[in-house]
Design an enzyme around this catalytic site. Structure first.
Site, mmCIF file in Angstrom:
data_model
loop_
_atom_site.group_PDB
_atom_site.id
_atom_site.type_symbol
_atom_site.label_atom_id
_atom_site.label_comp_id
_atom_site.label_asym_id
_atom_site.label_seq_id
_atom_site.Cartn_x
_atom_site.Cartn_y
_atom_site.Cartn_z
ATOM 1 N N THR A 1 0.808 -0.978 -0.081
ATOM 2 C CA THR A 1 0.254 0.083 0.085
ATOM 3 C C THR A 1 0.802 0.998 0.042
ATOM 4 O O THR A 1 1.887 1.312 0.853
ATOM 5 C CB THR A 1 -0.855 -0.110 1.330
ATOM 6 O OG1 THR A 1 -1.854 1.192 0.991
ATOM 7 C CG2 THR A 1 -0.261 0.061 2.594
ATOM 8 N N GLU A 2 0.560 2.341 -0.949
ATOM 9 C CA GLU A 2 1.799 3.137 -1.165
ATOM 10 C C GLU A 2 1.832 4.390 0.098
ATOM 11 O O GLU A 2 2.674 4.980 -0.170
ATOM 12 C CB GLU A 2 1.181 4.033 -2.553
ATOM 13 C CG GLU A 2 0.093 4.743 -2.588
ATOM 14 C CD GLU A 2 -1.122 3.670 -3.176
ATOM 15 O OE1 GLU A 2 -1.040 2.565 -3.160
ATOM 16 O OE2 GLU A 2 -1.956 4.323 -3.956
ATOM 17 N N ASN A 3 0.920 4.262 1.031
ATOM 18 C CA ASN A 3 1.218 5.090 2.236
ATOM 19 C C ASN A 3 2.196 4.507 3.018
ATOM 20 O O ASN A 3 2.678 5.311 4.089
ATOM 21 C CB ASN A 3 0.028 5.578 2.936
ATOM 22 C CG ASN A 3 -0.887 4.141 3.103
ATOM 23 O OD1 ASN A 3 -1.108 3.295 2.445
ATOM 24 N ND2 ASN A 3 -1.247 4.105 4.372
#
Lengths: 226, 227
Positions: free
Chosen positions: A57-59
């Site tokens: 997940t890019e966060n």
């Protein structure tokens, strides 16, 4: 959770869950995968333990688990859609620049995204309608489209008014150029390569009928009955 | 020099009108709400704010925008279901927006802290967000020139600091903290806990204290504050 759906025998258009199951089945064991917000998130419901897929997940996390429920909910543990999620054994956290270096550096095997339009050469439009009163918001869409080794799109083939979303050239503002490699729709799966668009499977529609809907020359793999 | 400060109000007292302020957080995770509230109370205005979003609901950054303190937002994802304060200011032409793809935003912040004068990246090539920017064909693909984003001040949240200013974060609340701490001239951190020097394992420190200027302890666990 795993659900077996017989794609080959499907004589009608696929529903969202059937499509998600098909995408999940096509992901190679051991892959590192990012699932975009919305419909692509459904794919996680159909990944099996044997596939040993690691979700990014890019966060800032690898090894993301299912959505958190009840007491699992922790405001510090969210996905890119800001939904509370869980961590799996072997998970890792990292800051944003590292997280996007994972994408941009070509380390992710697959990302699955939704789309407004995909062009015959794999251009993607999925972030902005271009409407003059729309407030633009891009998030990580351009980074995902550009960075992953393979970009799969999941969408309905047609808009509500019956226009094909697979187009000769996108009319919506682009997210990325020549980045999409496969398009999974309710009516067919399309492979996008240097020699054009190839139909891999059809669902409840003949190739001829499909060609009448899609304004792009279609070729068929041998598996597709004419 | 590193300072330990008693209140969030004193911590932000030096932030001047017209400053560029980086604010950590992705959505509410890692957003330093108490420092932002203190900035609002301080009256500082005409600010340029760097954050992934443009505030949500009626708290934190959203209130700073509502009160008209933010002249310009540099962010990747301003529009959300609850970004009504930003939406209203934007539609009224009362706030400037520099929209940046999220990974370019992160790398531009990182570049500032790392002393990089600019970089070429494939993200955004051929899109309206790369219009007017220099492009080159490098390493087998078209790439766009992007410049660093510097800031006068960073407001970030971490879980624990030691007395040397070393920081440890919590889960996905880490997000922009480490890179903003390095990119700003003056970094102010709110933490849940301050521990003696030597209490943190040096192998596990995420942000070395060299990047940190001011630390203030805010009661409550980060998860409670973010929920």
């Amino acid at each position: 959770m795993s659900t077996e759906i017989s794609i080959q025998r499907s004589v009608k258009p696929l529903g969202k869950d059937e499509l998600a199951a098909l995408v999940a089945r096509d992901i190679a064991p051991g892959s590192f995968v990012n699932l975009g917000i919305g419909q692509p998130t459904l794919v996680s419901n159909y990944l099996t333990e044997e596939q040993n897929i690691t979700l990014h997940t890019e966060n800032g996390m690898l090894g993301m688990g299912p959505e958190a429920v009840g007491e699992q909910i922790d405001g510090d543990l969210i996905n890119a859609g800001k939904i509370p999620v869980t961590e799996l054994p072997g998970a890792s956290y990292f800051h944003h620049a590292d997280s996007f270096a994972i994408m941009r550096g070509g380390h992710l095997d697959i990302c699955v995204l939704g789309a407004f339009q995909v062009s015959a050469t794999g251009d993607l439009a999925n972030w902005h309608t271009g409407a003059p009163d729309a407030i633009p918001a891009v998030g990580g869409a351009m980074d995902l489209a550009t960075g992953a080794k393979d970009v799969f799109v999941m969408m309905t083939l047609l808009t509500r008014d019956g226009t094909s979303k697979l187009v000769e050239a996108c009319t919506y503002p682009l997210t990325g150029v020549g980045c999409v490699t496969r398009v999974y729709t309710d009516k067919a799966v399309f492979l996008i390569g240097p020699d054009g668009v190839t139909v891999r499977e059809t669902f409840g529609i003949t190739l001829e009928e499909l060609q009448q809907l899609v304004p792009v020359p279609l070729k068929a793999t041998s598996a597709v009955g004419v | 020099m590193l300072q330990f400060i008693d209140t969030v109000g004193e911590a932000v007292a030096g932030i001047r009108d017209g400053s560029t302020v980086m604010i950590g957080g992705f959505g509410n995770a890692g957003q330093p709400f108490e420092l932002i509230d203190a900035l609002l109370d301080s009256g500082a205005t005409d600010l340029t704010v760097v954050n992934n979003n443009a505030g949500q609901g009626d708290q934190g950054l959203a209130l700073l925008i509502k009160e008209g303190r933010v002249r310009k937002m540099i962010c990747s994802f301003p529009r959300q279901s609850d970004s009504w304060h930003f939406d209203e200011k934007y539609r009224a032409g009362k706030i400037e927006l520099e929209l940046v793809p999220q990974g370019n935003l992160a790398e531009r912040i990182r570049a500032a802290g790392a002393g990089i004068g600019g970089f070429f990246t494939p993200t955004g090539y051929g899109t309206m967000l790369a219009e007017g920017k220099e492009t080159r064909f490098l390493d087998g693909k078209w790439q766009v020139f992007e410049t660093p984003i510097h800031a006068d001040v960073a407001l970030i949240k971490a879980l624990t600091a030691d007395r040397k200013g070393n920081l440890v974060y919590r889960k996905t609340a880490r997000n922009f903290g480490p890179i903003m701490a390095a990119a700003a001239k003056h970094t102010i951190v709110q933490v849940s806990e301050i521990v003696p020097t030597g209490a943190l394992d040096p192998e596990n420190i995420v942000t070395p204290g060299i990047y940190v200027n001011s630390i203030v302890r805010v009661a409550g666990t980060p998860a409670e504050r973010a929920a």
